[in-house]
Design an enzyme around this catalytic site. Structure first.
Site, PDB file in Angstrom:
ATOM      1  N   ASP A 107      39.681  43.913  33.641  1.00 11.47           N
ATOM      2  CA  ASP A 107      40.904  44.638  33.984  1.00 11.47           C
ATOM      3  C   ASP A 107      41.721  44.971  32.741  1.00 11.47           C
ATOM      4  O   ASP A 107      42.463  45.944  32.715  1.00 11.47           O
ATOM      5  CB  ASP A 107      41.807  43.795  34.909  1.00 11.47           C
ATOM      6  CG  ASP A 107      41.107  43.361  36.183  1.00 11.47           C
ATOM      7  OD1 ASP A 107      39.956  43.778  36.388  1.00 11.47           O
ATOM      8  OD2 ASP A 107      41.712  42.612  36.950  1.00 11.47           O
ATOM      9  N   ASP A 195      44.651  49.935  34.989  1.00 13.44           N
ATOM     10  CA  ASP A 195      43.813  48.768  34.740  1.00 13.44           C
ATOM     11  C   ASP A 195      42.481  49.290  34.229  1.00 13.44           C
ATOM     12  O   ASP A 195      41.945  50.287  34.757  1.00 13.44           O
ATOM     13  CB  ASP A 195      43.579  47.974  36.034  1.00 13.44           C
ATOM     14  CG  ASP A 195      44.700  46.988  36.327  1.00 13.44           C
ATOM     15  OD1 ASP A 195      45.754  47.047  35.666  1.00 13.44           O
ATOM     16  OD2 ASP A 195      44.522  46.153  37.239  1.00 13.44           O
ATOM     17  N   HIS A 244      40.687  48.953  41.511  1.00 11.52           N
ATOM     18  CA  HIS A 244      39.483  48.841  40.673  1.00 11.52           C
ATOM     19  C   HIS A 244      38.270  49.504  41.334  1.00 11.52           C
ATOM     20  O   HIS A 244      38.016  49.326  42.515  1.00 11.52           O
ATOM     21  CB  HIS A 244      39.164  47.387  40.313  1.00 11.52           C
ATOM     22  CG  HIS A 244      40.348  46.699  39.689  1.00 11.52           C
ATOM     23  ND1 HIS A 244      40.534  45.353  39.729  1.00 11.52           N
ATOM     24  CD2 HIS A 244      41.413  47.203  39.012  1.00 11.52           C
ATOM     25  CE1 HIS A 244      41.671  45.040  39.097  1.00 11.52           C
ATOM     26  NE2 HIS A 244      42.219  46.165  38.660  1.00 11.52           N
ATOM     27  N   ASP A 246      35.123  48.941  40.582  1.00  8.54           N
ATOM     28  CA  ASP A 246      33.844  48.246  40.436  1.00  8.54           C
ATOM     29  C   ASP A 246      33.412  47.425  41.654  1.00  8.54           C
ATOM     30  O   ASP A 246      32.471  46.632  41.559  1.00  8.54           O
ATOM     31  CB  ASP A 246      33.821  47.409  39.144  1.00  8.54           C
ATOM     32  CG  ASP A 246      34.962  46.414  39.046  1.00  8.54           C
ATOM     33  OD1 ASP A 246      35.846  46.422  39.924  1.00  8.54           O
ATOM     34  OD2 ASP A 246      34.974  45.634  38.074  1.00  8.54           O
ATOM     35  N   CYS A 350      33.856  42.013  37.133  1.00  9.55           N
ATOM     36  CA  CYS A 350      35.268  41.780  36.796  1.00  9.55           C
ATOM     37  C   CYS A 350      35.415  40.704  35.713  1.00  9.55           C
ATOM     38  O   CYS A 350      36.286  40.793  34.840  1.00  9.55           O
ATOM     39  CB  CYS A 350      36.051  41.259  37.991  1.00  9.55           C
ATOM     40  SG  CYS A 350      35.947  42.242  39.473  1.00  9.55           S
TER      41      CYS A 350
HETATM   42  N1  ABU Z   1      38.584  43.779  41.182  1.00  8.68           N
HETATM   43  C1  ABU Z   1      37.765  44.388  42.155  1.00  8.68           C
HETATM   44  C2  ABU Z   1      38.360  44.198  43.526  1.00  8.68           C
HETATM   45  C3  ABU Z   1      37.946  45.260  44.456  1.00  8.68           C
HETATM   46  C4  ABU Z   1      38.071  44.904  45.906  1.00  8.68           C
HETATM   47  O1  ABU Z   1      38.890  44.041  46.273  1.00  8.68           O
HETATM   48  O2  ABU Z   1      37.352  45.485  46.715  1.00  8.68           O
END
Ligand code: ABU
Length: 366
Positions: A107, A195, A244, A246, A350
């Protein structure tokens, strides 16, 4: 001359990486950017302070194991220097009761080629998080004459940066989805906010998620900073909490990317991939119905994998559907247990930040 920093995507052979640490992690107090992530019936509501020590120890054991697995495969691993995160953050513009963690380096640090950018994050509790990585970045700077060490413009995070009471707790899930579709998020356009984990790097193309942690002004900043790159603003309407990219859109190798089936890539961007013969595959369903306790992320951390090269991927060991799908997609899968680390900031992707991958800046979408 030693070249230490180089990474243009998330799939070329990984040679050097940072793996986070959970030491001293805290649940931060509510603040304008984060309160909407805590459901009203969650035990985390109103609670803040140091995380229970036994959970920190369990998370660290899994993070250490990830580091060991990587080292056994010849990847150099660096670790950050955690601060005492239970200290308040006080600036001329705001005050909040504690910091959070340095567990999800993804992040905070964005690697683009020979440059690492310290992101302009929107959570007040994360204002000083980059300091945990400073000893490493300083070392890279001393040893690699080509390393560009950058910081995005420091946001002030004053009250002007947020829509206050954005998430009234009476707002239904359907209404949240309407807001996401309308690109109506908790941050304003007062200043540049992003981020690093909202930025998907694919050589000359950066796909940047516009959501709760990244605003449009950040897209404009990237356009001006990288005039030779194509910057794509992406929005995934099916995600009520878009934080995010990812756990939503994850490349496995050139030409292959998995997409969260609940957060479909909009048609305009889909065309870019399909025109260039990329296969977009719906990710497998998560094996779990709920995230672990005290976790901010969704069950879709199932797809938050760490790709080591075009044929090898590390996947969380209990995510049996995802493991099976990776295998079918022709990847060699390394399963490792990682759910104890989830609550500290996310999954395998992450929890890491690229320092060096082989390869150069390619144009995948000519
Ligand atoms: N840091 C990725 C979190 C994404 C999600 O909660 O789906």
């Amino acid at each position: 001359m030693t070249k230490i920093v180089n990474s243009w995507n998330d799939f070329d052979p990984l040679k050097h990486v940072i793996v986070g640490r959970a030491d001293h992690s805290c649940v931060p107090p509510e603040e304008p950017a984060t309160s909407e992530k805590v459901p009203i019936d969650s035990p985390m509501r109103g609670m803040w302070g140091p995380r229970p020590l036994e959970t920190v120890e369990k998370a660290n054991a899994q993070l250490d194991n990830l580091a060991r697995v990587l080292e056994e495969r010849g990847v150099k691993v660096d670790r950050p220097s955690p601060l005492q995160w239970n200290q308040p953050v006080i600036t001329p513009d705001f005050r909040t009761g504690s910091m959070m963690t340095c567990m999800p380096p993804r992040d905070t640090l964005l690697t683009i080629g020979n440059e690492i950018i310290e992101a302009a994050m929107s959570f007040r509790c994360r204002y000083w998080e980059y300091l945990a990585f400073r000893p490493l970045l300083s070392q890279y700077f001393n040893e690699d004459p080509e390393f560009l060490w950058s910081q995005a413009p420091r946001p002030r995070l004053s009250d002007k940066s947020y829509k206050h009471n954005y998430y009234d707790e009476r707002i239904s899930l359907e209404e949240r989805l309407v807001r996401t579709a309308n690109k109506d998020f908790v941050t304003t356009e007062e200043e540049i906010l992003f981020d690093a984990a909202d930025v998907l790097r694919l050589g000359k193309d950066l796909f940047i998620q516009h959501g709760l942690t990244t605003n449009r002004k950040a897209m404009e900043w990237f356009k001006r900073k990288y005039p030779d790159f194509r910057i794509h603003a992406v929005n995934f309407p099916g995600d009520p909490y878009p934080i995010h990219i990812d756990a939503t859109f994850v490349p496995l190798r050139p030409g292959l990317i998995i997409n969260n089936p609940h957060r479909k890539l909009p048609e305009a961007q889909r065309k870019i991939f399909e025109k260039n013969d990329w296969q977009i595959v719906d990710a497998a369903m998560p094996a779990h119905k709920e995230p672990p306790p005290l976790c901010y992320s969704s069950v879709w951390l199932s797809m938050n994998c760490l790709v080591l090269d075009h044929k090898t991927v590390i996947v969380e060991a209990s995510e049996t559907n995802q493991l099976e799908q990776m295998d079918k997609l022709g990847m060699n899968v390394i399963p490792i247990h990682f759910r104890d680390a989830y609550a500290f900031g996310g999954g395998l992707h992450c929890s890491t930040a690229d320092v060096y991958r082989e390869g150069t800046c390619l144009d995948y979408f000519p």
